[in-house]
Design a protein around this motif. Sequence first.
Motif, short mmCIF file in Angstrom:
data_model
loop_
_atom_site.label_atom_id
_atom_site.label_comp_id
_atom_site.label_asym_id
_atom_site.label_seq_id
_atom_site.Cartn_x
_atom_site.Cartn_y
_atom_site.Cartn_z
N GLN A 1 51.02 33.79 21.43
CA GLN A 1 52.14 34.73 21.53
C GLN A 1 51.65 36.10 21.95
OE1 GLN A 1 55.48 34.15 21.26
NE2 GLN A 1 55.90 36.29 21.65
N THR A 2 50.51 36.53 21.40
CA THR A 2 49.93 37.82 21.77
C THR A 2 49.47 37.81 23.23
OG1 THR A 2 49.26 38.22 19.49
CG2 THR A 2 48.09 39.47 21.20
N TYR A 3 48.85 36.73 23.66
CA TYR A 3 48.44 36.56 25.07
C TYR A 3 49.65 36.75 25.98
CZ TYR A 3 46.83 33.59 29.08
OH TYR A 3 46.51 33.06 30.31
N PHE A 4 50.75 36.11 25.64
CA PHE A 4 51.98 36.20 26.41
C PHE A 4 52.53 37.64 26.40
CE2 PHE A 4 56.68 35.53 26.78
CZ PHE A 4 56.71 34.96 28.04
N SER A 5 52.75 38.18 25.22
CA SER A 5 53.38 39.51 25.13
C SER A 5 52.50 40.62 25.70
CB SER A 5 53.79 39.82 23.69
OG SER A 5 52.69 39.82 22.83
N ASP A 6 51.19 40.55 25.48
CA ASP A 6 50.29 41.57 26.03
C ASP A 6 50.28 41.53 27.55
OD1 ASP A 6 49.68 42.34 23.45
OD2 ASP A 6 47.58 41.65 23.52
N ASN A 7 50.24 40.35 28.13
CA ASN A 7 50.26 40.25 29.59
C ASN A 7 51.58 40.71 30.18
OD1 ASN A 7 47.80 39.13 31.06
ND2 ASN A 7 47.87 37.85 29.23
N LEU A 8 52.70 40.38 29.53
CA LEU A 8 53.99 40.87 30.03
C LEU A 8 54.06 42.39 29.96
CD1 LEU A 8 56.74 38.38 28.76
CD2 LEU A 8 55.41 38.35 30.87
N ALA A 9 53.59 42.96 28.87
CA ALA A 9 53.59 44.43 28.74
C ALA A 9 52.74 45.06 29.84
CB ALA A 9 53.09 44.83 27.36
N GLY B 1 57.75 23.83 52.45
CA GLY B 1 56.70 24.14 53.42
C GLY B 1 56.13 25.53 53.25
N LEU B 2 56.33 26.13 52.08
CA LEU B 2 55.83 27.48 51.83
C LEU B 2 54.43 27.41 51.24
CD1 LEU B 2 59.19 28.86 50.47
CD2 LEU B 2 58.12 29.38 52.68
N PRO B 3 53.63 28.45 51.47
CA PRO B 3 52.23 28.39 51.04
C PRO B 3 52.05 28.51 49.53
CG PRO B 3 52.74 30.57 51.87
CD PRO B 3 53.96 29.71 52.12
N LEU B 4 51.01 27.84 49.06
CA LEU B 4 50.55 27.96 47.68
C LEU B 4 49.15 28.52 47.72
CD1 LEU B 4 51.74 24.50 46.28
CD2 LEU B 4 52.78 26.74 45.85
N GLN B 5 48.70 29.08 46.60
CA GLN B 5 47.34 29.60 46.54
C GLN B 5 46.63 28.97 45.34
OE1 GLN B 5 47.68 33.84 45.95
NE2 GLN B 5 47.88 33.64 43.73
N ALA B 6 45.32 28.76 45.47
CA ALA B 6 44.52 28.26 44.36
C ALA B 6 44.66 29.25 43.21
CB ALA B 6 43.06 28.13 44.79
N ALA B 7 44.73 28.71 41.99
CA ALA B 7 45.00 29.58 40.84
C ALA B 7 44.06 29.29 39.68
CB ALA B 7 46.44 29.39 40.39
N GLU B 8 43.85 30.31 38.89
CA GLU B 8 43.12 30.24 37.63
C GLU B 8 43.96 30.97 36.59
OE1 GLU B 8 40.28 28.67 36.90
OE2 GLU B 8 40.17 27.96 38.98
N PRO B 9 43.99 30.46 35.36
CA PRO B 9 44.78 31.15 34.33
C PRO B 9 44.21 32.54 34.04
CG PRO B 9 44.05 28.97 33.57
CD PRO B 9 43.34 29.26 34.86
N ALA B 10 45.10 33.44 33.63
CA ALA B 10 44.67 34.76 33.19
C ALA B 10 43.74 34.57 31.99
CB ALA B 10 45.88 35.61 32.80
N ALA B 11 42.75 35.42 31.89
CA ALA B 11 41.77 35.31 30.81
C ALA B 11 42.48 35.36 29.45
CB ALA B 11 40.75 36.42 30.91
N PHE B 12 42.07 34.47 28.58
CA PHE B 12 42.59 34.42 27.22
C PHE B 12 41.63 35.22 26.35
CE2 PHE B 12 43.40 32.64 23.05
CZ PHE B 12 44.79 32.52 23.03
#
Length: 179
Positions: free
Chosen positions: A108-116, A167-178
């Motif tokens: 929950q903190t990971y979520f709320s801190d990143n949104l803030a 047909g829209l582009p995607l990009q390789a992704a990594e999760p935000a650091a926990f």
Amino acid sequence: MPHLAALLFASLLSASAFAAQDSALLSADGYRLGHYRSPTPARAEHAQTLDTEGVRQLLAREPRTVLIDVYRRQWLHGRFIEDEAHANLPGSLWLANTGDGGLDTAWQTYFSDNLARVSHGDPAWPLLFYCRSDCWLGWNAQKRAYALGYRNLYWYRDGIDAWQQAGLPLQAAEPAAFP
């Protein structure tokens, strides 16, 4: 006629069982708790539901919109485990696992801190949540953002799958650091 009555009664029992089963998948505060990859509602209560063209129009009209991917990634022994490559919409923030129905304090903190951080503390900052098609994770995440006070919310119901099918582009992704 008795046959019709029996059929109607069986149908009502089946509908009641389905409703009871469906309600068992929701927490007391309305988050989907399991079977995340299953048909989702047509709309979210606190977010504007968008299709692919709607997302494209939103990004053209409001380029500061933050795209938030909440697709799951295994978390084991204090780190994300890459079990498969993941790609998302260009420019997205991947907050893995934050669309789960129940989050412990750390998630929950990971979520709320990143949104803030990405909203600069502004509850009116446009935030768009998504996952894949037929996936409740984005729906849960927009609901959770609303509970945190955010009010300019969007839900891309069909997510990555619809974007790719268009047909829209995607990009390789990594999760935000926990933390």
